[in-house]
Write a protein that holds these residues in place. Structure first.
Motif, PDB file in Angstrom:
ATOM      1  N   SER A  20       0.880  -1.234   0.113  1.00 56.17           N
ATOM      2  CA  SER A  20      -0.019   0.031  -0.063  1.00 56.17           C
ATOM      3  C   SER A  20       0.775   1.294  -0.001  1.00 56.17           C
ATOM      4  O   SER A  20       0.264   2.332   0.091  1.00 56.17           O
ATOM      5  N   LYS A  21       1.927   1.191  -0.071  1.00 54.61           N
ATOM      6  CA  LYS A  21       2.918   2.126  -0.127  1.00 54.61           C
ATOM      7  C   LYS A  21       2.748   3.258  -1.267  1.00 54.61           C
ATOM      8  O   LYS A  21       2.412   2.783  -2.164  1.00 54.61           O
ATOM      9  N   MET A  22       2.776   4.489  -0.759  1.00 52.77           N
ATOM     10  CA  MET A  22       2.442   5.638  -1.723  1.00 52.77           C
ATOM     11  C   MET A  22       0.728   5.776  -2.328  1.00 52.77           C
ATOM     12  O   MET A  22       0.586   6.511  -3.051  1.00 52.77           O
ATOM     13  N   LEU A  62       6.060  -5.607   7.062  1.00 53.76           N
ATOM     14  CA  LEU A  62       6.977  -4.651   6.663  1.00 53.76           C
ATOM     15  C   LEU A  62       7.942  -5.222   5.533  1.00 53.76           C
ATOM     16  O   LEU A  62       8.436  -6.390   5.877  1.00 53.76           O
ATOM     17  N   ILE A  63       8.115  -4.688   4.386  1.00 52.18           N
ATOM     18  CA  ILE A  63       9.043  -5.266   3.470  1.00 52.18           C
ATOM     19  C   ILE A  63      10.071  -4.327   3.010  1.00 52.18           C
ATOM     20  O   ILE A  63      10.901  -4.829   2.130  1.00 52.18           O
ATOM     21  N   GLY A  64      10.556  -3.257   3.493  1.00 55.56           N
ATOM     22  CA  GLY A  64      11.497  -2.514   3.154  1.00 55.56           C
ATOM     23  C   GLY A  64      12.682  -2.644   4.406  1.00 55.56           C
ATOM     24  O   GLY A  64      12.389  -3.087   5.393  1.00 55.56           O
ATOM     25  N   GLY A 189       8.081 -12.088  -5.998  1.00 55.90           N
ATOM     26  CA  GLY A 189       6.905 -11.686  -6.961  1.00 55.90           C
ATOM     27  C   GLY A 189       6.231 -10.200  -6.556  1.00 55.90           C
ATOM     28  O   GLY A 189       5.720 -10.227  -5.464  1.00 55.90           O
ATOM     29  N   MET A 190       6.368  -9.181  -7.716  1.00 60.26           N
ATOM     30  CA  MET A 190       5.739  -8.051  -7.412  1.00 60.26           C
ATOM     31  C   MET A 190       4.667  -7.712  -8.837  1.00 60.26           C
ATOM     32  O   MET A 190       4.704  -8.706  -9.512  1.00 60.26           O
ATOM     33  N   SER A 191       4.436  -6.728  -9.086  1.00 63.20           N
ATOM     34  CA  SER A 191       3.545  -6.465  -9.951  1.00 63.20           C
ATOM     35  C   SER A 191       3.665  -7.013 -11.557  1.00 63.20           C
ATOM     36  O   SER A 191       3.056  -7.727 -12.110  1.00 63.20           O
ATOM     37  N   GLY A 192       5.181  -6.606 -11.767  1.00 64.45           N
ATOM     38  CA  GLY A 192       5.462  -6.969 -12.977  1.00 64.45           C
ATOM     39  C   GLY A 192       5.996  -8.515 -13.297  1.00 64.45           C
ATOM     40  O   GLY A 192       5.961  -8.894 -14.350  1.00 64.45           O
ATOM     41  N   VAL A 205       3.036 -13.383  -2.497  1.00 63.03           N
ATOM     42  CA  VAL A 205       3.518 -12.380  -3.693  1.00 63.03           C
ATOM     43  C   VAL A 205       3.135 -11.039  -3.053  1.00 63.03           C
ATOM     44  O   VAL A 205       2.170 -10.904  -2.168  1.00 63.03           O
ATOM     45  N   ARG A 206       3.997  -9.888  -3.089  1.00 70.29           N
ATOM     46  CA  ARG A 206       3.659  -8.769  -2.721  1.00 70.29           C
ATOM     47  C   ARG A 206       3.472  -7.933  -3.985  1.00 70.29           C
ATOM     48  O   ARG A 206       4.332  -7.385  -4.402  1.00 70.29           O
ATOM     49  N   VAL A 207       1.921  -7.448  -4.042  1.00 63.00           N
ATOM     50  CA  VAL A 207       1.637  -6.694  -5.168  1.00 63.00           C
ATOM     51  C   VAL A 207       1.115  -5.316  -4.715  1.00 63.00           C
ATOM     52  O   VAL A 207       0.233  -5.271  -3.824  1.00 63.00           O
ATOM     53  N   GLY A 208       1.782  -4.257  -5.460  1.00 62.12           N
ATOM     54  CA  GLY A 208       1.159  -2.898  -5.153  1.00 62.12           C
ATOM     55  C   GLY A 208       0.612  -2.431  -6.370  1.00 62.12           C
ATOM     56  O   GLY A 208      -0.590  -2.465  -6.680  1.00 62.12           O
ATOM     57  N   SER A 209       1.369  -1.717  -7.196  1.00 60.52           N
ATOM     58  CA  SER A 209       0.633  -1.056  -8.573  1.00 60.52           C
ATOM     59  C   SER A 209      -0.407  -1.616  -9.000  1.00 60.52           C
ATOM     60  O   SER A 209      -1.286  -1.396  -9.416  1.00 60.52           O
ATOM     61  N   ALA A 210      -0.085  -2.899  -9.580  1.00 60.69           N
ATOM     62  CA  ALA A 210      -1.167  -3.728 -10.313  1.00 60.69           C
ATOM     63  C   ALA A 210      -2.713  -3.748  -9.639  1.00 60.69           C
ATOM     64  O   ALA A 210      -3.758  -3.667 -10.270  1.00 60.69           O
TER      65      ALA A 210
HETATM   66  C1  LIG Z   1       7.102  -1.656  -3.654  1.00 54.06           C
HETATM   67  C2  LIG Z   1       7.627  -3.044  -3.395  1.00 54.06           C
HETATM   68  C3  LIG Z   1       6.637  -4.273  -3.988  1.00 54.06           C
HETATM   69  C4  LIG Z   1       5.623  -3.991  -4.719  1.00 54.06           C
HETATM   70  O1  LIG Z   1       6.051  -2.933  -6.034  1.00 54.06           O
HETATM   71  P1  LIG Z   1       4.893  -3.291  -7.190  1.00 54.06           P
HETATM   72  O2  LIG Z   1       5.757  -3.257  -8.395  1.00 54.06           O
HETATM   73  O3  LIG Z   1       4.148  -1.840  -6.808  1.00 54.06           O
HETATM   74  O4  LIG Z   1       3.881  -4.321  -7.264  1.00 54.06           O
HETATM   75  C5  LIG Z   1       7.067  -5.175  -3.403  1.00 54.06           C
HETATM   76  N1  LIG Z   1       8.113  -5.461  -2.703  1.00 54.06           N
HETATM   77  C6  LIG Z   1       8.842  -4.751  -2.386  1.00 54.06           C
HETATM   78  C7  LIG Z   1      10.270  -4.919  -1.370  1.00 54.06           C
HETATM   79  C8  LIG Z   1       8.575  -3.245  -2.749  1.00 54.06           C
HETATM   80  O5  LIG Z   1       9.552  -2.418  -2.105  1.00 54.06           O
END
Ligand SMILES: *Cc1c(COP(=O)(O)O)cnc(C)c1O
Length: 224
Positions: A20-22, A62-64, A189-192, A205-210
């Motif tokens: 949910s960042k940003m 927390l992912i960062g 795994g992220m959006s792309g 999986v950690r999906v944001g923008s998509a």
């Molecule tokens: C931002 C982020 C994501 C999600 O990225 P999207 O491309 O927006 O899906 C997943 N993992 C980490 C560690 C991130 O910083």
């Protein structure tokens, strides 16, 4: 595209964490009201603000990259820290977990990407650390798996090979150091690239923008 992505993941028994960042509080609530309860932020400050503003039944991840001096803020409630990448941080999480009388689940972040900017343990460094065994004292940290990120590239074969590498590391750690069933999470795994990651064995999986994009059949209806 939340519904499509959720469907894709649940059919394959993969946990979807929405990043949910940003995003605005309203955007997050929109996903929350569709049933999502697990969200991730990459900065402690933002995580604390959102937690305050949003419903209490959300599970926060927390992912960062996490600084040791910030662990105390999240220790009372964090559901999963994906970014354990340093022995001192491990020690500090253990200390804060004990203060809060809880066990904190964490993933070992391992570096497989080519980029210098990506954080995580180097594999050799991690094996060395695990063999040394100091970490066994950190009984309030529960290592429940591995997290990693692929390189930011259009080369799908490279992405796939990095995810396969991560899966090998996960299996090896399970075999050698973390034998019980609670070591069961491979977060990649992220959006792309989440479909490739799932192909390679991701369990989370950690999906944001998509997730926040408006997909077909969602949003504003076309005039007839
Ligand atoms: C931002 C982020 C994501 C999600 O990225 P999207 O491309 O927006 O899906 C997943 N993992 C980490 C560690 C991130 O910083």
């Amino acid at each position: 595209m939340y519904k499509e992505i959720l469907h894709y993941c649940s059919e394959r028994n993969v946990d979807l964490i929405v990043v949910s960042k940003m995003r605005t509080i309203d955007e997050i609530l929109h996903i929350y009201h569709q049933g999502q309860r697990r969200f991730a932020e990459n900065r402690v400050q933002n995580l604390m603000e959102r937690k305050e503003a949003l419903p209490k039944d959300i599970e926060w991840h927390l992912i960062g990259s996490l600084q040791s001096n910030k662990v105390k803020y999240i220790a009372p409630f964090i559901s999963l820290i994906h970014s354990l990448d340093d022995p001192d941080l491990w020690k500090e999480i253990d200390k804060q977990a004990k203060k809060n009388n809880r066990i904190i689940p964490c993933l070992l972040q391992i570096k497989v990407a080519q980029e210098e900017t990506k954080s995580g343990f180097e594999w050799n460094e991690l094996v060395h650390l695990l063999k040394a065994g100091e970490w066994k004292k950190y009984s309030s940290v529960a290592i429940s798996g591995v997290m990693g990120m692929a390189s930011l590239t259009d080369d799908l074969l490279q992405i796939r090979s990095e995810f396969m590498q991560l899966k090998k590391y996960f299996d090896e750690l399970h075999r050698e150091f973390f034998k019980d069933n609670s070591f069961n999470t491979l977060s990649m795994g992220m959006s792309g690239d989440y479909k490739i990651a799932i192909d390679c064995g991701a369990t989370m999986v950690r999906v944001g923008s998509a997730v926040f994009e408006v997909g077909q059949g969602e949003g504003i209806k076309k005039p007839i």
